[in-house]
Design a protein around this motif. Structure first.
Motif, PDB file in Angstrom:
ATOM      1  N   LYS A   1      10.949  -0.037   9.414  1.00 44.87           N
ATOM      2  CA  LYS A   1      10.222  -1.073   8.798  1.00 44.87           C
ATOM      3  C   LYS A   1       9.491  -0.560   7.503  1.00 44.87           C
ATOM      4  O   LYS A   1       8.595   0.189   7.842  1.00 44.87           O
ATOM      5  CB  LYS A   1       9.351  -2.154   9.554  1.00 44.87           C
ATOM      6  CG  LYS A   1       9.073  -3.456   8.809  1.00 44.87           C
ATOM      7  CD  LYS A   1       8.060  -4.046   9.708  1.00 44.87           C
ATOM      8  CE  LYS A   1       7.853  -5.572   8.972  1.00 44.87           C
ATOM      9  NZ  LYS A   1       6.734  -6.345   9.838  1.00 44.87           N
ATOM     10  N   ILE A   2      10.064  -0.661   6.291  1.00 41.79           N
ATOM     11  CA  ILE A   2       9.752  -0.171   5.122  1.00 41.79           C
ATOM     12  C   ILE A   2       8.887  -1.072   4.059  1.00 41.79           C
ATOM     13  O   ILE A   2       9.594  -1.990   3.798  1.00 41.79           O
ATOM     14  CB  ILE A   2      10.542   0.756   4.515  1.00 41.79           C
ATOM     15  CG1 ILE A   2      11.059   1.983   5.534  1.00 41.79           C
ATOM     16  CG2 ILE A   2      10.311   1.425   3.165  1.00 41.79           C
ATOM     17  CD1 ILE A   2      12.188   2.742   5.255  1.00 41.79           C
ATOM     18  N   LEU A   3       7.677  -0.496   3.499  1.00 41.48           N
ATOM     19  CA  LEU A   3       7.226  -1.277   2.263  1.00 41.48           C
ATOM     20  C   LEU A   3       7.385  -0.450   1.128  1.00 41.48           C
ATOM     21  O   LEU A   3       7.247   0.591   1.001  1.00 41.48           O
ATOM     22  CB  LEU A   3       5.620  -1.465   2.511  1.00 41.48           C
ATOM     23  CG  LEU A   3       4.879  -2.077   1.542  1.00 41.48           C
ATOM     24  CD1 LEU A   3       5.316  -3.794   1.818  1.00 41.48           C
ATOM     25  CD2 LEU A   3       3.513  -2.066   1.736  1.00 41.48           C
ATOM     26  N   LEU A   4       8.116  -1.072   0.084  1.00 44.89           N
ATOM     27  CA  LEU A   4       8.577  -0.364  -1.098  1.00 44.89           C
ATOM     28  C   LEU A   4       7.572  -1.068  -2.378  1.00 44.89           C
ATOM     29  O   LEU A   4       8.173  -2.150  -2.738  1.00 44.89           O
ATOM     30  CB  LEU A   4       9.850  -0.814  -1.390  1.00 44.89           C
ATOM     31  CG  LEU A   4      10.620  -0.007  -2.703  1.00 44.89           C
ATOM     32  CD1 LEU A   4      10.465   1.371  -2.648  1.00 44.89           C
ATOM     33  CD2 LEU A   4      12.108  -0.459  -2.777  1.00 44.89           C
ATOM     34  N   THR A   5       6.633  -0.159  -2.976  1.00 45.14           N
ATOM     35  CA  THR A   5       5.949  -0.694  -4.106  1.00 45.14           C
ATOM     36  C   THR A   5       6.723  -0.337  -5.214  1.00 45.14           C
ATOM     37  O   THR A   5       7.441   0.755  -5.167  1.00 45.14           O
ATOM     38  CB  THR A   5       4.452  -0.122  -3.896  1.00 45.14           C
ATOM     39  OG1 THR A   5       4.612   1.423  -4.223  1.00 45.14           O
ATOM     40  CG2 THR A   5       3.719  -0.459  -2.830  1.00 45.14           C
ATOM     41  N   GLY A   6       6.430  -0.619  -6.393  1.00 45.42           N
ATOM     42  CA  GLY A   6       7.272  -0.464  -7.459  1.00 45.42           C
ATOM     43  C   GLY A   6       8.679  -0.604  -7.387  1.00 45.42           C
ATOM     44  O   GLY A   6       9.667   0.166  -7.925  1.00 45.42           O
ATOM     45  N   ALA A   7       8.977  -1.718  -6.783  1.00 40.87           N
ATOM     46  CA  ALA A   7      10.127  -2.136  -6.509  1.00 40.87           C
ATOM     47  C   ALA A   7      11.236  -2.370  -7.612  1.00 40.87           C
ATOM     48  O   ALA A   7      12.435  -2.090  -7.376  1.00 40.87           O
ATOM     49  CB  ALA A   7      10.426  -3.350  -5.208  1.00 40.87           C
ATOM     50  N   ASN A   8      10.692  -2.906  -8.643  1.00 42.63           N
ATOM     51  CA  ASN A   8      11.554  -3.224  -9.816  1.00 42.63           C
ATOM     52  C   ASN A   8      11.289  -2.093 -10.946  1.00 42.63           C
ATOM     53  O   ASN A   8      11.449  -2.209 -12.130  1.00 42.63           O
ATOM     54  CB  ASN A   8      10.920  -4.658 -10.578  1.00 42.63           C
ATOM     55  CG  ASN A   8       9.621  -4.567 -10.748  1.00 42.63           C
ATOM     56  OD1 ASN A   8       8.954  -3.707 -10.320  1.00 42.63           O
ATOM     57  ND2 ASN A   8       9.058  -5.826 -11.040  1.00 42.63           N
TER      58      ASN A   8
ATOM     59  N   ASN B   1       5.464 -10.153  -9.732  1.00 44.11           N
ATOM     60  CA  ASN B   1       6.220 -11.324 -10.091  1.00 44.11           C
ATOM     61  C   ASN B   1       7.487 -11.116  -9.450  1.00 44.11           C
ATOM     62  O   ASN B   1       8.365 -10.729  -9.870  1.00 44.11           O
ATOM     63  CB  ASN B   1       6.106 -11.814 -11.513  1.00 44.11           C
ATOM     64  CG  ASN B   1       6.732 -12.913 -11.796  1.00 44.11           C
ATOM     65  OD1 ASN B   1       7.353 -13.503 -11.173  1.00 44.11           O
ATOM     66  ND2 ASN B   1       6.351 -13.652 -13.179  1.00 44.11           N
ATOM     67  N   LYS B   2       7.704 -12.144  -8.310  1.00 42.06           N
ATOM     68  CA  LYS B   2       9.127 -12.022  -7.902  1.00 42.06           C
ATOM     69  C   LYS B   2      10.071 -12.501  -8.552  1.00 42.06           C
ATOM     70  O   LYS B   2      11.440 -12.034  -8.444  1.00 42.06           O
ATOM     71  CB  LYS B   2       8.919 -12.971  -6.439  1.00 42.06           C
ATOM     72  CG  LYS B   2       8.744 -14.579  -6.775  1.00 42.06           C
ATOM     73  CD  LYS B   2       8.696 -15.264  -5.377  1.00 42.06           C
ATOM     74  CE  LYS B   2       8.543 -16.650  -5.430  1.00 42.06           C
ATOM     75  NZ  LYS B   2       8.286 -17.272  -4.297  1.00 42.06           N
ATOM     76  N   ASN B   3       9.867 -13.465  -9.659  1.00 45.57           N
ATOM     77  CA  ASN B   3      11.019 -13.766 -10.665  1.00 45.57           C
ATOM     78  C   ASN B   3      11.432 -12.782 -11.469  1.00 45.57           C
ATOM     79  O   ASN B   3      12.586 -12.664 -12.155  1.00 45.57           O
ATOM     80  CB  ASN B   3      10.401 -14.944 -11.388  1.00 45.57           C
ATOM     81  CG  ASN B   3      10.049 -16.154 -10.597  1.00 45.57           C
ATOM     82  OD1 ASN B   3      10.899 -16.543  -9.403  1.00 45.57           O
ATOM     83  ND2 ASN B   3       9.038 -16.828 -10.758  1.00 45.57           N
ATOM     84  N   ARG B   4      10.620 -11.391 -11.467  1.00 45.48           N
ATOM     85  CA  ARG B   4      11.115 -10.350 -12.253  1.00 45.48           C
ATOM     86  C   ARG B   4      11.929  -9.339 -11.348  1.00 45.48           C
ATOM     87  O   ARG B   4      11.906  -8.319 -12.216  1.00 45.48           O
ATOM     88  CB  ARG B   4       9.968  -9.888 -13.072  1.00 45.48           C
ATOM     89  CG  ARG B   4       9.217 -11.015 -14.265  1.00 45.48           C
ATOM     90  CD  ARG B   4       8.207 -10.246 -14.902  1.00 45.48           C
ATOM     91  NE  ARG B   4       8.524  -8.997 -15.559  1.00 45.48           N
ATOM     92  CZ  ARG B   4       7.593  -8.199 -16.154  1.00 45.48           C
ATOM     93  NH1 ARG B   4       6.391  -8.490 -16.037  1.00 45.48           N
ATOM     94  NH2 ARG B   4       7.979  -7.246 -17.077  1.00 45.48           N
ATOM     95  N   LEU B   5      12.221  -9.480 -10.247  1.00 44.26           N
ATOM     96  CA  LEU B   5      12.601  -8.404  -9.515  1.00 44.26           C
ATOM     97  C   LEU B   5      14.146  -8.154  -9.767  1.00 44.26           C
ATOM     98  O   LEU B   5      14.641  -6.917  -9.775  1.00 44.26           O
ATOM     99  CB  LEU B   5      12.657  -8.844  -7.638  1.00 44.26           C
ATOM    100  CG  LEU B   5      13.124  -7.829  -6.821  1.00 44.26           C
ATOM    101  CD1 LEU B   5      12.135  -6.265  -7.041  1.00 44.26           C
ATOM    102  CD2 LEU B   5      12.910  -8.235  -5.536  1.00 44.26           C
ATOM    103  N   GLY B   6      14.762  -9.211 -10.232  1.00 41.37           N
ATOM    104  CA  GLY B   6      16.127  -8.909 -10.877  1.00 41.37           C
ATOM    105  C   GLY B   6      17.306  -8.422 -10.006  1.00 41.37           C
ATOM    106  O   GLY B   6      18.006  -7.462 -10.124  1.00 41.37           O
ATOM    107  N   LEU B   7      17.161  -8.858  -8.553  1.00 39.72           N
ATOM    108  CA  LEU B   7      18.324  -8.339  -7.739  1.00 39.72           C
ATOM    109  C   LEU B   7      19.334  -9.371  -7.680  1.00 39.72           C
ATOM    110  O   LEU B   7      19.005 -10.722  -7.770  1.00 39.72           O
ATOM    111  CB  LEU B   7      17.390  -8.199  -6.133  1.00 39.72           C
ATOM    112  CG  LEU B   7      16.455  -7.148  -6.088  1.00 39.72           C
ATOM    113  CD1 LEU B   7      15.810  -7.044  -4.587  1.00 39.72           C
ATOM    114  CD2 LEU B   7      17.105  -5.766  -6.417  1.00 39.72           C
ATOM    115  N   ASP B   8      20.476  -9.020  -7.134  1.00 42.25           N
ATOM    116  CA  ASP B   8      21.467 -10.085  -7.066  1.00 42.25           C
ATOM    117  C   ASP B   8      21.332 -10.824  -5.529  1.00 42.25           C
ATOM    118  O   ASP B   8      20.389 -10.444  -4.811  1.00 42.25           O
ATOM    119  CB  ASP B   8      22.839  -9.380  -6.899  1.00 42.25           C
ATOM    120  CG  ASP B   8      23.048  -8.310  -5.978  1.00 42.25           C
ATOM    121  OD1 ASP B   8      23.240  -8.755  -4.750  1.00 42.25           O
ATOM    122  OD2 ASP B   8      22.727  -7.063  -5.969  1.00 42.25           O
ATOM    123  N   GLU B   9      21.938 -11.875  -5.523  1.00 40.65           N
ATOM    124  CA  GLU B   9      21.717 -12.780  -4.560  1.00 40.65           C
ATOM    125  C   GLU B   9      21.882 -12.216  -3.033  1.00 40.65           C
ATOM    126  O   GLU B   9      21.146 -12.482  -2.057  1.00 40.65           O
ATOM    127  CB  GLU B   9      22.396 -14.102  -4.422  1.00 40.65           C
ATOM    128  CG  GLU B   9      21.984 -15.051  -3.435  1.00 40.65           C
ATOM    129  CD  GLU B   9      22.559 -16.674  -3.718  1.00 40.65           C
ATOM    130  OE1 GLU B   9      22.889 -17.414  -2.909  1.00 40.65           O
ATOM    131  OE2 GLU B   9      23.283 -16.797  -4.982  1.00 40.65           O
TER     132      GLU B   9
END
Length: 303
Positions: free
Chosen positions: A2-9, A33-41
């Protein structure tokens, strides 16, 4: 795990996330801001998201918990030219407070190489954050890198912009400073290779590629690899402010980032040793190979 990733974007976070998922880890991404994460679905369905700003006051409610590893990939160099060091210290202290409440066994921190007693503000801030994290309720593994070479890396994109736009350069004397660049894929191997390895707990390691080059040599090697004609003339003096404007107007970097980068470019960033790579059995690729791999990403529109 189980991993926590800060700076994910951020640049490194975006490269690290798919590697962790491919290895079957359960990842929670920290973003303001989760809306700026920019990951595909498809990727979004594989991760959890924790919306948190480590510069805000700590709120110990509705927290995720019980992580094996957390990556600390937070920096504030693009936020300010004056007090980014205070912002970075505050974020690190708040991170420690959250980790105490959450519970995490190991934190992996990607920072900068420290070779000199008198450091630039940028490198001093990175070193100060490292010391703050060592005070946290977890085992810290700090990886100290210099120039990271890969498509999308600030350092690489500055070199790319300069060489592609300026066939003739009149440069400040910091282009003669030595550095030990490392390919982003080798950074990934180190970041993943140390997790849950108790022999790497509570230690700091320098990581770098096989080449020790001046910034001028990096520019010339880039030009040679790209088959670009390049002439570089070095001035004995060019003020930090003028150097910052030079980077800002010629490259895609922001002025705030340019100021903070120039402040560090007179500092040598060369590994004192490469014991971590030896212990992990890694053979880092050369600077020229790293450039070739970066352009394969660029050609595939995967920056």
């Amino acid at each position: 795990m189980k991993i926590l990733l800060t700076g994910a974007n951020g640049y490194v976070g975006k490269r690290l996330l798919p590697e962790l998922l491919q290895k079957g880890h359960e990842v929670t991404c920290c973003v303001r801001n989760k809306n700026r994460l920019g990951l595909d679905e498809t990727t979004l369905n594989k991760v959890c998201i924790w919306e948190v700003d480590f510069l805000d006051d700590v709120v110990l409610e509705h927290l995720p918990s019980d992580f094996d590893v957390a990556y600390y990939l937070i920096h504030s160099m693009t936020a300010s030219t004056e007090d980014f060091d205070l912002l970075e210290a505050k974020a690190a202290h708040n991170f420690n407070t959250y980790m105490k409440a959450i519970g995490v066994k190991q934190v992996v921190y990607l920072t900068g190489i420290v070779n000199e007693k008198k450091l630039s503000k940028h490198l001093q801030s990175r070193s100060d954050v490292e010391q703050i994290l060592y005070e946290g309720p977890f085992a810290l593994t700090a990886l100290r890198a210099g120039i990271i070479v890969g498509s999308g890396s600030s350092s690489f994109e500055i070199i790319r912009d300069l060489c592609e736009k300026l066939p003739v350069m009149v440069t400040p004397k910091w282009v003669l400073t030595k550095a030990q660049p490392i390919a982003i894929r080798d950074v990934m191997k180190c970041l993943i290779g140390v997790i849950a390895r108790t022999e790497f707990y509570s230690q700091s390691f320098d990581i770098g590629g096989p080449d020790i080059l001046t910034y001028k040599e990096m520019l010339l090697n880039y030009a040679k690899a790209r088959k670009i004609r390049l002439w570089i003339f070095t001035l004995p003096v060019m003020t930090p402010r003028l150097s910052s404007y030079w980077l800002y107007f010629v490259t895609s970097t922001s002025y705030k980032l340019a100021v903070n980068l120039v402040d560090s470019m007179s500092m040598e960033v060369v590994c004192k040793d490469q014991r971590l790579q030896n212990e992990l059995g890694l053979s880092p690729i050369s600077y020229v190979e790293a450039i070739d791999l970066a352009f394969k990403k660029i050609e595939q529109n995967l920056v």
